[in-house]
Scaffold this motif. Structure first.
Motif, mmCIF file in Angstrom:
data_model
loop_
_atom_site.group_PDB
_atom_site.id
_atom_site.type_symbol
_atom_site.label_atom_id
_atom_site.label_comp_id
_atom_site.label_asym_id
_atom_site.label_seq_id
_atom_site.Cartn_x
_atom_site.Cartn_y
_atom_site.Cartn_z
ATOM 1 N N ILE A 32 0.865 -1.182 0.000
ATOM 2 C CA ILE A 32 0.000 0.000 0.000
ATOM 3 C C ILE A 32 0.902 1.232 0.000
ATOM 4 N N LEU A 33 0.757 2.068 -1.010
ATOM 5 C CA LEU A 33 1.596 3.264 -1.157
ATOM 6 C C LEU A 33 0.728 4.509 -1.056
ATOM 7 N N ASP A 34 1.054 5.379 -0.108
ATOM 8 C CA ASP A 34 0.377 6.670 0.024
ATOM 9 C C ASP A 34 1.429 7.755 -0.171
ATOM 10 N N CYS A 35 1.725 8.083 -1.411
ATOM 11 C CA CYS A 35 2.803 9.011 -1.713
ATOM 12 C C CYS A 35 2.602 9.566 -3.118
ATOM 13 N N CYS A 36 3.330 10.607 -3.447
ATOM 14 C CA CYS A 36 3.308 11.121 -4.812
ATOM 15 C C CYS A 36 3.743 10.019 -5.789
ATOM 16 N N TYR A 37 3.135 9.998 -6.947
ATOM 17 C CA TYR A 37 3.485 9.081 -8.041
ATOM 18 C C TYR A 37 3.291 7.612 -7.660
ATOM 19 N N ALA A 38 2.449 7.342 -6.647
ATOM 20 C CA ALA A 38 2.238 5.956 -6.218
ATOM 21 C C ALA A 38 1.785 5.079 -7.379
ATOM 22 N N GLY A 39 0.944 5.629 -8.263
ATOM 23 C CA GLY A 39 0.430 4.838 -9.385
ATOM 24 C C GLY A 39 1.499 4.353 -10.337
ATOM 25 N N ASN A 40 2.682 4.987 -10.316
ATOM 26 C CA ASN A 40 3.770 4.529 -11.194
ATOM 27 C C ASN A 40 4.285 3.157 -10.794
ATOM 28 N N ALA A 41 3.981 2.700 -9.576
ATOM 29 C CA ALA A 41 4.473 1.404 -9.124
ATOM 30 C C ALA A 41 3.916 0.266 -9.966
ATOM 31 N N ALA A 42 2.709 0.441 -10.510
ATOM 32 C CA ALA A 42 2.106 -0.641 -11.308
ATOM 33 C C ALA A 42 2.931 -0.928 -12.558
ATOM 34 N N GLU A 43 3.400 0.124 -13.230
ATOM 35 C CA GLU A 43 4.196 -0.073 -14.436
ATOM 36 C C GLU A 43 5.531 -0.744 -14.100
ATOM 37 N N ILE A 44 6.100 -0.393 -12.946
ATOM 38 C CA ILE A 44 7.353 -1.036 -12.519
ATOM 39 C C ILE A 44 7.110 -2.520 -12.271
ATOM 40 N N TRP A 45 5.962 -2.845 -11.663
ATOM 41 C CA TRP A 45 5.595 -4.253 -11.444
ATOM 42 C C TRP A 45 5.528 -4.982 -12.783
ATOM 43 N N HIS A 46 4.891 -4.377 -13.770
ATOM 44 C CA HIS A 46 4.739 -5.040 -15.067
ATOM 45 C C HIS A 46 6.090 -5.248 -15.753
#
Length: 835
Positions: free
Chosen positions: A143-157
């Motif tokens: 769970i990420l509560d920070c700026c640009y948190a949504g970028n983590a999904a692309e890193i996962w992919h």
């Protein structure tokens, strides 16, 4: 992946909340954008919600407040090793993306932002993902509560995962990609975490899919905004979830808001009685008639203004010492649910919000900055840096109150009303692990004697102390450590130090088990009550410890202090009444019962344990307390601690004799090694360099004059150093260096260090009388000596380098050690540079 219920498994939750940063703009041009006080609330409220959720056990949740990268990665590795069922990782703090946008960097306490992609003090999400996929957990939720948190999904992919382990990692993110969120305010959690906790606390089974959907809906309805007035929309990895592929995160009790018939009728009758008092006797017939029907009764009570039997409870704000926070939260929670805090109508009278901040910062703010606390400014904002204005302050000792009043000048906006004495007591102890406890006596020794006794024990015992600038217990231990006229520099050398100290004793006791070998040989200076099993971290992972009670270290004496703010209480009478009610409960029988379960002692008499049954083995039932803390001694110890850790002095001695020719060039040569240690020195540190060669005269020539330097000037001096066609006399050079540094440090307690780097070929001049003379000088000069030899075996027992280093409380390093990083750490301990 199948639907996963982790109850009964070995689970772990690691909650990272970075609310405080060492480098913030505009004071530090390379710093992060500011402090994040709302994240303090994130960490606490989520931790409480997970405890209530019945998925994680009592000791399976660990919260880290503003860790360094090393502290974070150490705790993450431990959680990955321990978890067998569910591993939950939560991060709240600053985050940035790389220039290319391909990486997300989670910024820890020491974070800075350099030109290009330089991000010291940060941890990349790819690195975090690498640890998580290799964990032993069956399922991982991030769970990420920070700026640009949504970028983590692309890193996962994009993550290279040939074994397809990453599919056990699910992501819940506070905002869409390439968006920055707002930091919130000092009085509440950030919006995403606030809604997250709300859903977790609704009761019943909360699966990840339901959590995401509910939080997303609530945030949309509330119309939360990210930066640039863009909507803040939480994200999840590959929603919607397959019903058979989900993770249970909470299973708290369902709160039944309906009343049984008798209770409902009784409450209606009570409310009708109140209504009658307002309507008078003429209204009796109408009320009795309307009570015959539910709708009629409701209508009357609405018309009479009594539709809600419970008004909002008054919220009290309690500020305390970091080491006391968990114990005070336990007491406050018990009070809020107690009969003393419940009206005859079953309503709650008040709530109590417990928070903590660094003790030195609180003393400073209450003593000198109450105006800024009342009316914050951009450059001085205690509401941001400490928290909201407290109604109650519970410091670790009443001496803190005297420190505040002594510092107050001019107009003061907060008036302190302390109780006459403490309500509980906890001695500060040296907690010694099993296997070393035979080396110390439990009572009757001073702290310096106990530490000396440990040094003489077999093995490599270490003594650890938290940050004296942050918690009172650590400062009181420092008062004892510096007692009897001890030199602060020498006293600090008695303690183990690797990087920045842990802020609190609770954090220290939880951090030591990250490396089993360190835990087993480490004694810790902590308040005794924290040795109670189950405080702060999983008790199974901690080495059992026995308490030794130094007789010159004041104990913790928590004291109730009412704080009154000028023009700050519109509800002053009601607030006074509720504070008085809480004080009476906390200092009375029921409050002492809760605090006894937390490990505290009676504040009076023989200082017996309030609840001996809850105490672990290794404690003494009765203790003779040391004298109470003296405010001037605490202030003086804090000043001396700052001096002993302030700008340092380092003298480098570089063996430049002919035998060094083969060990001179490149990063692994003598000058190259010293060059790599310069990062540990800052602009205020003083240092110099000598080239050691020749058997007559001074035995050395100057490479760099002693003083402050720009690093490039020191690097040029090393580049210009040359091997000489001569032998060297290490004893003469060391004797002169010790005398030189002793003279420099005669009038202050700043840290100092001598580094002697050699190939060891001239050690034949470090024997007999010459060696004894150097060892004797090193023992009395008060300057640690790092003896660095570029060949193996130079640090074996009874070798010259070993004896000199031990006499001066320095380090002996040879080719068998991890030489460069270890020496760099030694220099960084003395200096104020990047390391």
């Amino acid at each position: 992946m199948s639907r996963f219920d982790p109850r009964g498994e070995v689970n772990r939750a690691l909650l990272i909340g970075v609310s405080e940063y060492d480098h913030t703009a505009p004071d530090h041009p390379q710093g992060v954008t500011g402090q994040l006080p709302a994240v303090r609330h994130n960490r606490r409220t989520l931790e409480d919600a997970l405890h209530r959720g019945n998925v994680f056990g009592a000791h399976e949740v660990r919260a880290l407040a503003s860790p360094t990268p090393d502290e974070f990665t150490g705790a993450l590795r431990r959680a990955c090793q321990d978890a067998r069922g569910l591993l939950l990782l939560y991060f709240a703090g600053h985050a940035v993306t790389s220039t290319s946008g391909n990486e997300l960097h989670l910024q820890m306490r020491t974070a800075r932002v350099l030109t290009g992609d330089g991000l010291p003090g940060s941890v990349s999400f790819s690195e975090v993902l690498g640890e998580l996929v290799e964990s032993r957990a069956r399922q991982v939720v991030v769970i990420l509560d920070c700026c640009y948190a949504g970028n983590a999904a692309e890193i996962w992919h994009r993550f290279d995962d040939p074994k397809r382990k990453k599919h056990k990692v699910l992501l819940l993110m506070s905002v869409q990609p390439n968006r920055c969120i707002l930091g919130g305010d000092a009085d509440a959690p950030t919006p995403f975490t606030r809604e997250l906790v709300h859903v977790l606390d609704q009761g019943g089974e909360v699966w990840l899919s339901r959590l995401y959907a509910a939080v997303k809906q609530r945030m949309a309805e509330a119309k939360y905004k990210a930066e640039d007035d863009d909507s803040q929309r939480p994200q999840a990895l590959a929603p919607p979830w397959d019903p058979d592929a989900d993770v249970l995160l909470a299973a708290g009790p369902v709160i039944d808001h309906t009343d049984p018939p008798v209770s409902w009728l009784q409450r209606m009758l009570d409310r009708a009685r109140k209504a009658l008092e307002r309507l008078g006797c003429t209204g009796l017939a109408m009320v009795l008639a309307l009570l015959a029907t539910g709708a009629g009764g409701y209508g009357v009570l609405v018309l009479t203004g009594d539709s809600d039997p419970c008004a909002p409870a008054l919220e009290l704000r309690l500020l305390t010492d970091p080491d006391l926070e968990q114990a005070m939260k336990a007491a406050a929670d018990a009070y809020v649910a107690s009969d003393a805090n419940t009206t005859d109508d079953g309503c709650r009278r008040s709530g109590v919000t417990v928070y903590s901040a660094g003790a030195a910062s609180v003393v400073s703010a209450l003593g000198k900055r109450t105006d800024a606390w009342q009316q914050p400014r951009d450059d001085d904002n205690p509401q941001r840096d400490i928290g909201p204005q407290p109604d109650v302050w519970i410091p670790g000792t009443r001496a803190d109150v005297r420190r505040v009043t002594a510092a107050q000048e001019d107009r003061v906006f907060a008036r302190l009303e302390p109780d006459a004495g403490p309500f509980v007591y906890s001695p500060v102890v040296l907690a010694v692990p099993e296997g070393l406890d035979d080396a110390v006596k439990p009572t009757g020794r001073s702290l310096s004697q106990l530490v000396t006794d440990l040094e003489k024990a077999p093995g490599e015992a270490e003594v650890h102390r938290p940050d004296p600038e942050f918690a009172d217990a650590a400062l009181l231990a420092t008062v004892g450590l510096y007692g009897g006229g001890a030199d602060a520099r020498r006293a600090e050398q008695l303690l183990a130090r690797s990087g920045r100290p842990e802020p609190s004793a609770a954090g220290l006791l939880c951090a030591l088990p990250d490396v089993d070998a360190v835990d087993d040989r480490s004694a810790a200076l902590v308040p005794e009550f924290l040795l109670r099993s189950g405080v702060g971290c999983h008790p199974v992972t901690r080495a059992p410890r026995t308490a030794a009670y130094p007789d010159d270290v004041p104990g913790l004496e928590p004291t109730f202090v009412r704080v009154r703010w000028e023009d700050g209480e519109r509800d002053a009478d009601a607030r006074d009444a509720e504070v008085a009610r809480f004080r009476s409960w906390l200092t009375g029988r029921e409050g002492r019962k809760v605090l006894g379960e937390q490990g505290f002692r009676s504040a009076h008499g023989e200082r017996r344990l309030l609840d001996p049954k809850s105490a672990p083995e290794g404690l003494t039932d009765e203790v003779r307390p040391a004298d109470s803390a003296d405010p001037s001694a605490m202030d003086k110890a804090l000043e001396r601690y700052g001096n002993a850790h302030g700008p340092g002095r380092v003298l480098y001695l570089l063996d430049s004799s002919g035998s060094m020719a083969g060990l001179w060039d490149g990063p692994s040569g003598g000058p190259g090694i010293l060059r790599q240690t310069l990062t540990g020195l800052g602009g205020e540190d003083e240092y110099g360099m000598w080239a050691v060669h020749g058997l007559k005269g001074r035995g050395h020539t100057g490479l760099l004059d002693f003083g402050t330097h720009a690093r490039r000037d020191a690097e040029r001096a090393l580049d210009a150093a040359r091997v000489r066609d001569a032998e060297a006399d290490p004893s003469a050079a060391l004797l002169e260096a010790l005398a030189f540094m002793r003279e420099r440090g005669a009038d202050d307690e700043r840290p100092q260090l001598i580094v002697y780097l050699t190939d060891g070929e001239d050690d034949n001049r470090l024997t007999g009388e010459e060696l004894e003379q150097v060892v004797g000088r090193a023992r009395t000069a008060g300057v640690p000596v790092a003896m660095v030899t570029l060949n193996s075996g130079a640090c074996d027992r009874d070798r010259p380098g070993t004896r000199i280093a031990e006499a001066g409380r320095g380090r002996c390093l040879d080719a068998g050690d991890d030489l460069v990083p270890t020496l760099r750490d030694e220099v960084a301990r003395t200096g104020t540079g990047e390391e």
